[in-house]
Design an enzyme around this catalytic site. Structure first.
Site, PDB file in Angstrom:
ATOM      1  N   LYS A 180       0.887  -1.168   0.000  1.00 28.75           N
ATOM      2  CA  LYS A 180       0.000   0.000   0.000  1.00 28.75           C
ATOM      3  C   LYS A 180       0.925   1.218   0.000  1.00 28.75           C
ATOM      4  CE  LYS A 180      -2.135   3.017   1.805  1.00 28.75           C
ATOM      5  NZ  LYS A 180      -1.912   4.409   1.361  1.00 28.75           N
ATOM      6  N   GLU A 256       9.007   1.116  11.284  1.00 29.18           N
ATOM      7  CA  GLU A 256      10.011   2.182  11.203  1.00 29.18           C
ATOM      8  C   GLU A 256       9.246   3.492  11.275  1.00 29.18           C
ATOM      9  OE1 GLU A 256      12.285   1.174   7.677  1.00 29.18           O
ATOM     10  OE2 GLU A 256      13.205  -0.529   8.690  1.00 29.18           O
ATOM     11  N   CYS A 290      13.177  10.690   7.780  1.00 30.52           N
ATOM     12  CA  CYS A 290      12.957  10.295   9.171  1.00 30.52           C
ATOM     13  C   CYS A 290      14.218  10.464  10.002  1.00 30.52           C
ATOM     14  CB  CYS A 290      12.496   8.842   9.214  1.00 30.52           C
ATOM     15  SG  CYS A 290      13.644   7.759   8.353  1.00 30.52           S
ATOM     16  N   GLU A 392       8.217  15.902  16.194  1.00 32.85           N
ATOM     17  CA  GLU A 392       8.774  15.764  14.842  1.00 32.85           C
ATOM     18  C   GLU A 392       8.089  16.759  13.911  1.00 32.85           C
ATOM     19  OE1 GLU A 392       7.653  12.338  12.370  1.00 32.85           O
ATOM     20  OE2 GLU A 392       9.763  12.091  11.879  1.00 32.85           O
TER      21      GLU A 392
HETATM   22  P1  NAD Z   1       1.790   8.190   7.538  1.00 34.42           P
HETATM   23  O1  NAD Z   1       1.848   7.373   8.767  1.00 34.42           O
HETATM   24  O2  NAD Z   1       0.831   9.315   7.487  1.00 34.42           O
HETATM   25  O3  NAD Z   1       1.422   7.275   6.279  1.00 34.42           O
HETATM   26  C1  NAD Z   1       2.203   6.140   5.937  1.00 34.42           C
HETATM   27  C2  NAD Z   1       1.318   5.126   5.236  1.00 34.42           C
HETATM   28  O4  NAD Z   1       0.353   4.628   6.154  1.00 34.42           O
HETATM   29  C3  NAD Z   1       0.538   5.689   4.054  1.00 34.42           C
HETATM   30  O5  NAD Z   1       0.570   4.738   3.019  1.00 34.42           O
HETATM   31  C4  NAD Z   1      -0.856   5.852   4.624  1.00 34.42           C
HETATM   32  O6  NAD Z   1      -1.880   5.812   3.658  1.00 34.42           O
HETATM   33  C5  NAD Z   1      -0.930   4.653   5.548  1.00 34.42           C
HETATM   34  N1  NAD Z   1      -1.929   4.772   6.626  1.00 34.42           N
HETATM   35  C6  NAD Z   1      -2.347   5.887   7.266  1.00 34.42           C
HETATM   36  N2  NAD Z   1      -3.250   5.572   8.223  1.00 34.42           N
HETATM   37  C7  NAD Z   1      -3.416   4.229   8.174  1.00 34.42           C
HETATM   38  C8  NAD Z   1      -4.219   3.302   8.900  1.00 34.42           C
HETATM   39  N3  NAD Z   1      -5.034   3.697   9.885  1.00 34.42           N
HETATM   40  N4  NAD Z   1      -4.117   1.988   8.587  1.00 34.42           N
HETATM   41  C9  NAD Z   1      -3.291   1.562   7.618  1.00 34.42           C
HETATM   42  N5  NAD Z   1      -2.518   2.399   6.881  1.00 34.42           N
HETATM   43  C10 NAD Z   1      -2.575   3.715   7.164  1.00 34.42           C
HETATM   44  O7  NAD Z   1       3.273   8.673   7.259  1.00 34.42           O
HETATM   45  P2  NAD Z   1       3.769   9.640   6.097  1.00 34.42           P
HETATM   46  O8  NAD Z   1       3.251  11.018   6.367  1.00 34.42           O
HETATM   47  O9  NAD Z   1       3.505   9.002   4.779  1.00 34.42           O
HETATM   48  O10 NAD Z   1       5.359   9.607   6.317  1.00 34.42           O
HETATM   49  C11 NAD Z   1       6.033  10.463   7.192  1.00 34.42           C
HETATM   50  C12 NAD Z   1       6.337   9.765   8.504  1.00 34.42           C
HETATM   51  O11 NAD Z   1       7.070   8.570   8.228  1.00 34.42           O
HETATM   52  C13 NAD Z   1       7.241  10.574   9.422  1.00 34.42           C
HETATM   53  O12 NAD Z   1       6.786  10.428  10.741  1.00 34.42           O
HETATM   54  C14 NAD Z   1       8.597   9.905   9.272  1.00 34.42           C
HETATM   55  O13 NAD Z   1       9.469  10.063  10.363  1.00 34.42           O
HETATM   56  C15 NAD Z   1       8.201   8.480   9.087  1.00 34.42           C
HETATM   57  N6  NAD Z   1       9.268   7.732   8.403  1.00 34.42           N
HETATM   58  C16 NAD Z   1      10.005   6.854   9.136  1.00 34.42           C
HETATM   59  C17 NAD Z   1      11.052   6.156   8.530  1.00 34.42           C
HETATM   60  C18 NAD Z   1      11.908   5.200   9.309  1.00 34.42           C
HETATM   61  O14 NAD Z   1      12.680   4.474   8.678  1.00 34.42           O
HETATM   62  N7  NAD Z   1      11.835   5.159  10.623  1.00 34.42           N
HETATM   63  C19 NAD Z   1      11.323   6.357   7.173  1.00 34.42           C
HETATM   64  C20 NAD Z   1      10.543   7.260   6.465  1.00 34.42           C
HETATM   65  C21 NAD Z   1       9.502   7.938   7.086  1.00 34.42           C
END
Ligand code: NAD
Length: 488
Positions: A180, A256, A290, A392
Site C-alpha cells: 500500500k 520504522e 525520518c 517531529e
Molecule cells: P503516515 O503514517 O501518514 O502514512 C504512511 C502510510 O500509512 C501511508 O501509506 C498511509 O496511507 C498509511 N496509513 C495511514 N493511516 C493508516 C491506517 N489507519 N491503517 C493503515 N494504513 C494507514 O506517514 P507519512 O506522512 O507518509 O510519512 C512520514 C512519517 O514517516 C514521518 O513520521 C517519518 O518520520 C516516518 N518515516 C520513518 C522512517 C523510518 O525508517 N523510521 C522512514 C521514512 C519515514
C-alpha cells in the site's frame, strides 16, 4: 498534458476503473495534477491478498533460493534499464530535485533487490545440533520458512527506496507481498508491477493496492485476516492504529516510525566537514527524512560561528524546478504538510525563537507559485521543552543550542520520546565511541550522516519503531524459524 491514470496491480494485472473512486495525484512543485489514482475497494484489497496467498503455493513457492535470487537481480537490472521512467515518476510525485532522486532514490531501489538477493544466498545456516540432552542420538536443526503474505505500508518521502527496502527482503525469503504505497506518491509502486511481470515474477507475488489509510486500502489491508505479517514505515500515530489492526489475529509487525534526531557537534570537529554534514542532515529532501537532524547541540566555544556557517549555507539553498540541475531544495509533499510545518514555524516565532535564516514560506514565481515551498530555517534561543525541540516537524528546519559537557549533551539528546538516529561530529574518536554507546537511538553516525550499509541493522529505539531490518536482521522478520527434531 493529459493526466495519466494509476491503477492497483493485482495478480499480475492492472485493475480497471469499473465503478471505483479516483483521487488526484498532485505534483508538489507546482500543484499540477499528474495522474488520477484509482482507489482500491475493500474487494480489490481482498482479491490482492487472496492472490498473494495463492501465489505462495504456486511456482514461486517451489523456487530454490538461487532461482529466487536470480529473479531479484533481474528486477534490479530492469529498474536500471527503465531508470528514466522511474526517475520521472518519482520526481513528479515528490517534487524532489532530480539530482537527489537520480543519485539516491532510484539507484537504491535497484540496490535493495541486489542486496537481498545476495543476503539470502549467503545467509548463515547455523542451528544444527547433534546428540540430544536426554541421551541417544537426536538431531535438532533449524529451518527458516517464509512467513506468508506480507502487508507493506509505505510513506511518501522516499517512495521507491523505502518500499523496495521491505519488498526485496520479503520476496528474497519466499513471501508474497501486498503493497500500500502512500496516497501522495503512488506511481513507482505501480510501475514496479510492470517490471515484475517483465522479469517473470509469478502473478500474485507482488501486488499493489492504492488508496488512503483509515476506511480505505491501508486499513482494509492491515486488518485482512489472511495477512500474516505487517511491515510499516510512517508516523507513530499510524503505527498505533496498525498495531491495533495487527492485534486481531496476533500478527507480527515491523515498524520504522518517526524521529526527533539529535546532532552533537564538538568544538574539535573538522569544521568544514561538520558544516557540510550538518547541512545535509537538516535539509536533504527538504528535511523530509525520518533520520534528519532537528535538534543540533553545539559545544559552546564555537556555537555562534558554527550556527552562522550552517545558516549561511541554508540561506544559499536554491529552490526551483525539480529537473533543473542547479535546484538544491524541493518543496514539501503537500499543502497539508506545508500547513503543519508552517504551524511549527509560527509556534517557534511565538515562543521567541530567533530565526537566523528562513522562518516562512518561499514566495515562488510562475508555475512554481502553486507548489508547497517553505524556507530552510535555523533557529536558536528556545529551551529543550519547546514544541519545536520535542515534536517531529519533518521539514527543512532545526533548532541549535549550546552545551558545555559530554554528560549534559548526552542527557539532553536522550531526553526525547523518539530514538531513531543520532549524529556525533568530533575528531576525538574515543569520545565519539563512548557517546555513541550512551545515545538512545537505533543508529548513531560518527562524522557522517545517512551513510548506509544495507546489511547493517536499521530501526528505531523508544517510539521510533519496533524491530530491526537490514541484511540478516530482515530475514528474522520475514521468516518463521522452525525447529525440527528427529531421534535417529
Ligand atoms: P503516515 O503514517 O501518514 O502514512 C504512511 C502510510 O500509512 C501511508 O501509506 C498511509 O496511507 C498509511 N496509513 C495511514 N493511516 C493508516 C491506517 N489507519 N491503517 C493503515 N494504513 C494507514 O506517514 P507519512 O506522512 O507518509 O510519512 C512520514 C512519517 O514517516 C514521518 O513520521 C517519518 O518520520 C516516518 N518515516 C520513518 C522512517 C523510518 O525508517 N523510521 C522512514 C521514512 C519515514
Amino acid at each position: 498534458m493529459k493526466a495519466m491514470q494509476i491503477s492497483s496491480f493485482i495478480a499480475g494485472e492492472y485493475v480497471g476503473v469499473g465503478g471505483r473512486n479516483a483521487f488526484e495525484n498532485i505534483n508538489p512543485a507546482d500543484g499540477s495534477v499528474i495522474s488520477h489514482v484509482i482507489e482500491a475497494s475493500a474487494d480489490d484489497v481482498d482479491r490482492a491478498v487472496q492472490a498473494a496467498k495463492r501465489a505462495l503455493k504456486g511456482p514461486w513457492g517451489r523456487l530454490s533460493v538461487p532461482e529466487r535470487a536470480r529473479l531479484l537481480e533481474k528486477v534490479a537490472a530492469r529498474i536500471e534499464e527503465r531508470f528514466d521512467e522511474f526517475l520521472a515518476a518519482e520526481v513528479a510525485d515528490t517534487g524532489k530535485p532530480v539530482t537527489l532522486a537520480s543519485h539516491l532514490d532510484i539507484p537504491r531501489g535497484a540496490a535493495n533487490f541486489r542486496a537481498f538477493a545476495s543476503v539470502i544466498e549467503s545467509a548463515p545456516t547455523k542451528g544444527f545440533t547433534m546428540r540430544g540432552p536426554t541421551g541417544g542420538d537426536v538431531i535438532n536443526y533449524s529451518l527458516r520458512t517464509p512467513k506468508g503474505v506480507i502487508a507493506v505500508v509505505c510513506p511518501w518521502n522516499f517512495p521507491l527506496l523505502l518500499m523496495t527496502w521491505k519488498v526485496a527482503p520479503a520476496l528474497s525469503c519466499g513471501n508474497t507481498v501486498v503493497v500500500k504505497p502512500s496516497e501522495e506518491t503512488p506511481s513507482t509502486a505501480s510501475l514496479l508491477g510492470d517490471v515484475m511481470r517483465e522479469v517473470g515474477i509469478p502473478d500474485g507475488v507482488y501486488n499493489v493496492v492504492h488508496g488512503f489509510g483509515p476506511n480505505s486500502a491501508g486499513e482494509y489491508l492491515t486488518s485482512h485476516p489472511l495477512v500474516d505479517a505487517i511491515t510499516f514505515t510512517g508516523e507513530c500515530k499510524t503505527g498505533e492504529a496498525i498495531m491495533r489492526a495487527a492485534a486481531a489475529g496476533t500478527r507480527p509487525v515491523s515498524f520504522e516510525l518517526g524521529g526527533k534526531n539529535a546532532g552533537i557537534v564538538f568544538a574539535d570537529c573538522n569544521m568544514e566537514k561538520a558544516v557540510d554534514t550538518t547541512v545535509r542532515a537538516i535539509f536533504m529532501n527538504a528535511g523530509q527524512v525520518c533520520l534528519h537532524t532537528e535538534r543540533v547541540y553545539v559545544e559552546r566555544p564555537f556555537f555562534e560561528e558554527f550556527t552562522a556557517k550552517v545558516s549561511a549555507r541554508a540561506k544559499a539553498l536554491k529552490p526551483g524546478q525539480p529537473h533543473d540541475k542547479s535546484t538544491t531544495i524541493g518543496p514539501l509533499i503537500s499543502a497539508e504538510h506545508r500547513k503543519k510545518v508552517l504551524g511549527y514555524y509560527q509556534k517557534a516565532a511565538a515562543a521567541g525563537a530567533r530565526a537566523h535564516t528562513g522562518g516562512g514560506e518561499f514566495r515562488m514565481e510562475g508555475a512554481l507559485a502553486k507548489g508547497f515551498w517553505v524556507e530552510p530555517t535555523v533557529w536558536t534561543g528556545l529551551d529543550d521543552g519547546a514544541a519545536i525541540n520535542r515534536e517531529e516537524i519533518f521539514g527543512p528546519c532545526a533548532h541549535f543550542s549550546p552545551f558545555d559537557s559530554d554528560d549534559e549533551v548526552v542527557a539532553r539528546a536522550n531526553d526525547s520520546d523518539f530514538g531513531l538516529a543520532a549524529m556525533v561530529l568530533t575528531e576525538n574518536l574515543t569520545r565519539a565511541h563512548r557517546i555513541a554507546g550512551q545515545l538512545e537511538a537505533g543508529t548513531c553516525w560518527i562524522n557522517s550522516w545517512f551513510l548506509r550499509d544495507l546489511r547493517a541493522p536499521f530501526g528505531g529505539a523508544k517510539r521510533s519503531g519496533i524491530g530491526r531490518e537490514g541484511g540478516v536482521h530482515s530475514l528474522e522478520f520475514y521468516t518463521e524459524l522452525k525447529n525440527v527434531c528427529v531421534p535417529i
